[in-house]
Design an enzyme around this catalytic site. Structure first.
Site: not given
Ligand code: C6P
Length: 404
Positions: A121, A198, A201, A224, A362
């Site tokens: 991401h 990370d 997910q 999430k 992203c």
């Molecule tokens: N992906 C998706 O719809 P935040 O925004 O900080 O809570 O998470 C960022 C982020 C970081 N790593 C991974 C693997 C992610 O999937 C995400 C967020 C969302 O896929 C929003 S783009």
């Protein structure tokens, strides 16, 4: 799992949009919140709200105690050795920026190399680029194969005596690939290189044990995994966190301040400048209790069934192309149909009450890897049903001929 009973815990799911029952399949972007989480936030504001770690009065002591209990809860949820290794942040993105900034100041020199993967991401690419430019370091990228697996032999070849860190995702938000993070960690450690995982997910879908993975850092977002927005977690090994300078300056992260010299607070407060979102942190612990109440194994099993059923139904669609077909997958399915633009499909599905996500998610470098502008992505939560997948398929059967 009694899904109908579980769905009652999520009032938002009971509504109609455009006079159609809402089918929410955008859980990888954010999950919905159960009543216990939302109610706990209201109750906290009504009964215990006071700034933490500062007051001598009853409410402040109570709020502080509850925040620290929440930290303990998060620590046990991911198998951390201690609550001191748990830093509250605003989310995965802030956790990664914190590590990139502080780790770089402590350990990165001109010529240093940081390994990321092609399926990251943007939150696990851009913070490193920003810091790499400043420090004169270089990013190296683990490639992915056609099915969405990391190429482990290529990964092994990327290490040099200049490698200082690996930062990879546990589960891809586009491909759903579950990466072999314990193996990636073991390979990194054989080169004396620490690893960041990370977990944005993975935490909503599977049991996490940071010590079994042997992760040096592990980061995730509350929103999430059925918790509030604006709260996230950074787990780090003590010796690394001790060696890294603070990320932000301000209240709470200091021991003593004078104009000549400031000394810093102990872990984890050294990295928590300013008033933390203690209400959200406490509510995150409620979300963890909620998930544990259902059982992470039961959630994983239910979502696996949803995934298998969806794959079987989707596979029957003419000209469907799945992006990501790894053997071990979780949470998301990405696809394209013929040469229909995914956004067109997403907009029409929305009109039929189906919430999906379209675009590059992203992860632009990954889109470039597959030579596509984006995908249509469905992503599951613990409250999704087989009937909802049937609704999705019925909607696709209407939408695809309109766009073909
Ligand atoms: N992906 C998706 O719809 P935040 O925004 O900080 O809570 O998470 C960022 C982020 C970081 N790593 C991974 C693997 C992610 O999937 C995400 C967020 C969302 O896929 C929003 S783009």
């Amino acid at each position: 799992m009694d899904i109908e009973k579980i769905r009652q815990d999520f009032p938002i799911l009971g509504q109609t949009v455009y006079n159609k029952p809402l089918v929410y399949l955008d859980n990888a972007a954010t999950t919905q919140k159960p009543r216990v989480v939302v109610d706990s936030m209201q109750e906290l504001y009504y009964t215990v709200n006071a700034n933490v770690h500062r007051g001598v009065h009853y409410l402040s002591a109570r709020a502080t105690e509850m925040l620290e209990q929440a930290r303990e809860r998060v620590a046990s949820f991911i198998g951390s050795e201690s609550a001191q290794n748990i830093i509250f942040t605003r989310g995965t993105t802030e956790s990664l920026n914190l590590i990139a900034s502080s780790f770089t100041k402590a350990f990165v020199k001109p010529g240093s190399q940081i390994i990321v993967s092609a399926m990251e991401h943007h939150s696990n690419i851009v913070p490193w680029q920003l810091e790499a430019v400043r420090a004169g370091a270089e990013l190296k990228v683990i490639p992915v194969d056609e099915n969405g697996n990391l190429l482990l032999d290529e990964y092994k070849k990327l290490f040099t005596d200049k490698t200082v860190l690996v930062s990879v995702t546990h589960v891809s938000n586009v491909l759903g690939t579950v990466n072999p993070v314990a193996e990636l960690a073991q390979i990194a450690h054989s080169h004396n290189v620490p690893i960041v995982i990370d977990g944005a997910q993975s935490t909503p879908h599977m049991k996490i044990d940071v010590r079994a993975i042997d992760a040096d850092f592990f980061v995730f977002s509350g929103h999430k995994m059925y918790g509030p927005t604006g709260i996230g977690v950074l787990y780090g090994k003590r010796e690394l966190l001790e060696a890294m300078p603070p990320y932000q300056g301000g209240g709470e992260m200091i021991k003593h301040v004078s104009f000549e010299k400031t000394t810093y607070n102990e872990l984890p407060y050294k990295f928590e400048a300013g008033t933390p979102d203690y209400i959200a942190a406490i509510a995150l612990a409620r979300a963890i209790d909620y998930m544990d109440g259902i059982g992470i194994d039961a959630i994983e099993q239910h979502e696996r069934e949803l995934m298998q059923y969806a794959m079987q139904r989707l596979s029957a669609i003419k000209d469907i192309r799945f992006i990501g077909n790894a053997a071990h997958r979780s949470g998301v399915i990405s696809f394209l149909v013929g040469n229909i633009h995914p956004t067109d499909m997403g907009v029409l599905l929305d009109r039929l009450g189906i919430a999906v996500r379209t675009g590059h998610h992203c992860a632009e470098p990954l889109m470039n890897r597959y030579g596509i502008p984006g995908t249509l992505r469905i992503s599951f939560g613990l409250y999704n049903t087989i009937q909802e997948i049937d609704s999705l398929i019925a909607a696709l059967d209407r939408v695809i001929p309109m766009l073909s």
